[in-house]
Design a protein around this motif. Sequence first.
Motif, PDB file in Angstrom:
ATOM      1  N   MET A  51      11.404   1.756  21.024  1.00  0.00           N
ATOM      2  CA  MET A  51      10.725   2.947  20.548  1.00  0.00           C
ATOM      3  C   MET A  51      10.772   4.021  21.625  1.00  0.00           C
ATOM      4  O   MET A  51      10.529   3.748  22.792  1.00  0.00           O
ATOM      5  CB  MET A  51       9.278   2.614  20.210  1.00  0.00           C
ATOM      6  CG  MET A  51       8.479   3.815  19.789  1.00  0.00           C
ATOM      7  SD  MET A  51       6.830   3.318  19.244  1.00  0.00           S
ATOM      8  CE  MET A  51       5.949   4.792  19.581  1.00  0.00           C
ATOM      9  N   ILE A  52      11.088   5.222  21.204  1.00  0.00           N
ATOM     10  CA  ILE A  52      11.104   6.366  22.114  1.00  0.00           C
ATOM     11  C   ILE A  52       9.876   7.204  21.778  1.00  0.00           C
ATOM     12  O   ILE A  52       9.826   7.862  20.738  1.00  0.00           O
ATOM     13  CB  ILE A  52      12.394   7.198  21.962  1.00  0.00           C
ATOM     14  CG1 ILE A  52      13.617   6.327  22.244  1.00  0.00           C
ATOM     15  CG2 ILE A  52      12.353   8.402  22.905  1.00  0.00           C
ATOM     16  CD1 ILE A  52      14.938   6.998  21.938  1.00  0.00           C
ATOM     17  N   ARG A  53       8.901   7.156  22.671  1.00  0.00           N
ATOM     18  CA  ARG A  53       7.670   7.896  22.420  1.00  0.00           C
ATOM     19  C   ARG A  53       7.887   9.392  22.665  1.00  0.00           C
ATOM     20  O   ARG A  53       8.611   9.787  23.577  1.00  0.00           O
ATOM     21  CB  ARG A  53       6.553   7.399  23.331  1.00  0.00           C
ATOM     22  CG  ARG A  53       6.071   6.006  22.976  1.00  0.00           C
ATOM     23  CD  ARG A  53       5.132   5.479  23.999  1.00  0.00           C
ATOM     24  NE  ARG A  53       5.923   5.288  25.227  1.00  0.00           N
ATOM     25  CZ  ARG A  53       5.424   5.114  26.425  1.00  0.00           C
ATOM     26  NH1 ARG A  53       4.132   5.109  26.608  1.00  0.00           N
ATOM     27  NH2 ARG A  53       6.205   4.935  27.471  1.00  0.00           N
ATOM     28  N   ALA A  54       7.232  10.180  21.812  1.00  0.00           N
ATOM     29  CA  ALA A  54       7.243  11.633  21.957  1.00  0.00           C
ATOM     30  C   ALA A  54       5.861  12.136  21.571  1.00  0.00           C
ATOM     31  O   ALA A  54       5.119  11.455  20.858  1.00  0.00           O
ATOM     32  CB  ALA A  54       8.304  12.260  21.070  1.00  0.00           C
ATOM     33  N   ASP A  60       7.266   8.395  17.056  1.00  0.00           N
ATOM     34  CA  ASP A  60       8.479   7.700  17.462  1.00  0.00           C
ATOM     35  C   ASP A  60       9.682   8.615  17.224  1.00  0.00           C
ATOM     36  O   ASP A  60       9.984   8.970  16.081  1.00  0.00           O
ATOM     37  CB  ASP A  60       8.618   6.412  16.659  1.00  0.00           C
ATOM     38  CG  ASP A  60       9.834   5.593  17.054  1.00  0.00           C
ATOM     39  OD1 ASP A  60      10.543   5.956  18.012  1.00  0.00           O
ATOM     40  OD2 ASP A  60      10.076   4.571  16.384  1.00  0.00           O
ATOM     41  N   ALA A  61      10.361   8.981  18.289  1.00  0.00           N
ATOM     42  CA  ALA A  61      11.519   9.876  18.195  1.00  0.00           C
ATOM     43  C   ALA A  61      12.839   9.122  18.040  1.00  0.00           C
ATOM     44  O   ALA A  61      13.897   9.743  17.962  1.00  0.00           O
ATOM     45  CB  ALA A  61      11.579  10.766  19.429  1.00  0.00           C
ATOM     46  N   THR A  62      12.789   7.804  17.951  1.00  0.00           N
ATOM     47  CA  THR A  62      14.015   7.004  17.883  1.00  0.00           C
ATOM     48  C   THR A  62      14.969   7.436  16.775  1.00  0.00           C
ATOM     49  O   THR A  62      16.187   7.522  17.032  1.00  0.00           O
ATOM     50  CB  THR A  62      13.670   5.509  17.743  1.00  0.00           C
ATOM     51  OG1 THR A  62      12.770   5.144  18.801  1.00  0.00           O
ATOM     52  CG2 THR A  62      14.904   4.650  17.819  1.00  0.00           C
ATOM     53  N   PRO A  63      14.493   7.733  15.555  1.00  0.00           N
ATOM     54  CA  PRO A  63      15.454   8.144  14.515  1.00  0.00           C
ATOM     55  C   PRO A  63      16.286   9.370  14.914  1.00  0.00           C
ATOM     56  O   PRO A  63      17.476   9.451  14.596  1.00  0.00           O
ATOM     57  CB  PRO A  63      14.573   8.448  13.303  1.00  0.00           C
ATOM     58  CG  PRO A  63      13.366   7.613  13.509  1.00  0.00           C
ATOM     59  CD  PRO A  63      13.141   7.606  15.004  1.00  0.00           C
ATOM     60  N   TRP A  64      15.679  10.308  15.624  1.00  0.00           N
ATOM     61  CA  TRP A  64      16.432  11.486  16.064  1.00  0.00           C
ATOM     62  C   TRP A  64      17.536  11.065  17.024  1.00  0.00           C
ATOM     63  O   TRP A  64      18.681  11.515  16.901  1.00  0.00           O
ATOM     64  CB  TRP A  64      15.510  12.510  16.719  1.00  0.00           C
ATOM     65  CG  TRP A  64      16.223  13.777  17.070  1.00  0.00           C
ATOM     66  CD1 TRP A  64      16.451  14.843  16.253  1.00  0.00           C
ATOM     67  CD2 TRP A  64      16.837  14.106  18.327  1.00  0.00           C
ATOM     68  NE1 TRP A  64      17.159  15.821  16.922  1.00  0.00           N
ATOM     69  CE2 TRP A  64      17.406  15.389  18.200  1.00  0.00           C
ATOM     70  CE3 TRP A  64      16.957  13.448  19.544  1.00  0.00           C
ATOM     71  CZ2 TRP A  64      18.082  16.025  19.237  1.00  0.00           C
ATOM     72  CZ3 TRP A  64      17.635  14.071  20.578  1.00  0.00           C
ATOM     73  CH2 TRP A  64      18.188  15.354  20.420  1.00  0.00           C
ATOM     74  N   PHE A  65      17.219  10.201  17.967  1.00  0.00           N
ATOM     75  CA  PHE A  65      18.208   9.755  18.943  1.00  0.00           C
ATOM     76  C   PHE A  65      19.316   8.935  18.294  1.00  0.00           C
ATOM     77  O   PHE A  65      20.450   8.959  18.756  1.00  0.00           O
ATOM     78  CB  PHE A  65      17.535   8.948  20.066  1.00  0.00           C
ATOM     79  CG  PHE A  65      16.885   9.820  21.091  1.00  0.00           C
ATOM     80  CD1 PHE A  65      17.545  10.176  22.250  1.00  0.00           C
ATOM     81  CD2 PHE A  65      15.603  10.303  20.891  1.00  0.00           C
ATOM     82  CE1 PHE A  65      16.948  10.994  23.203  1.00  0.00           C
ATOM     83  CE2 PHE A  65      14.996  11.122  21.826  1.00  0.00           C
ATOM     84  CZ  PHE A  65      15.672  11.473  22.982  1.00  0.00           C
ATOM     85  N   ARG A  66      19.007   8.221  17.241  1.00  0.00           N
ATOM     86  CA  ARG A  66      20.007   7.442  16.519  1.00  0.00           C
ATOM     87  C   ARG A  66      21.040   8.368  15.877  1.00  0.00           C
ATOM     88  O   ARG A  66      22.221   8.045  15.815  1.00  0.00           O
ATOM     89  CB  ARG A  66      19.324   6.625  15.419  1.00  0.00           C
ATOM     90  CG  ARG A  66      19.643   5.169  15.486  1.00  0.00           C
ATOM     91  CD  ARG A  66      19.012   4.400  14.347  1.00  0.00           C
ATOM     92  NE  ARG A  66      17.865   3.665  14.862  1.00  0.00           N
ATOM     93  CZ  ARG A  66      16.623   3.790  14.436  1.00  0.00           C
ATOM     94  NH1 ARG A  66      16.325   4.585  13.450  1.00  0.00           N
ATOM     95  NH2 ARG A  66      15.669   3.084  14.982  1.00  0.00           N
TER      96      ARG A  66
END
Length: 122
Positions: free
Chosen positions: A1-4, A18-24
């Motif tokens: 998980m990438i916290r934002a 969770d910013a993970t979808p953006w990074f994906r």
Amino acid sequence: MIRASCHTADNALALEFDATPWFREANALSILHLAEKGWSSVWVADALEARPGYEGLHRLIDYAATRLRDESLEDPTWAAIECVVSQPDATQWLGENRPEIALLLQRRQADPGSRSTHPADR
């Protein structure tokens, strides 16, 4: 998980997400540009706010667009929202899931002259 986290300029609303979808989904240049901006940008929030599960983010953006609109019209440089991505979370996730981008980030950190992702900035 990438916290934002994001908050409105008047601090009336704040949240973590969770910013993970953006990074994906983001391309390498977008991620490199985010890193150059100190991992701070509303792009991530803008890209995720319409997705299911991000209703709080949508409310925060909507509040800033409606309630803080007058202030932002008076001063176009005034940011109604500030969003920051956790750099440690992002670099760890990139190393594990998108190692080619993690390598580019490492190279840019080692060579400060290559920071810009835009040819016009060089």
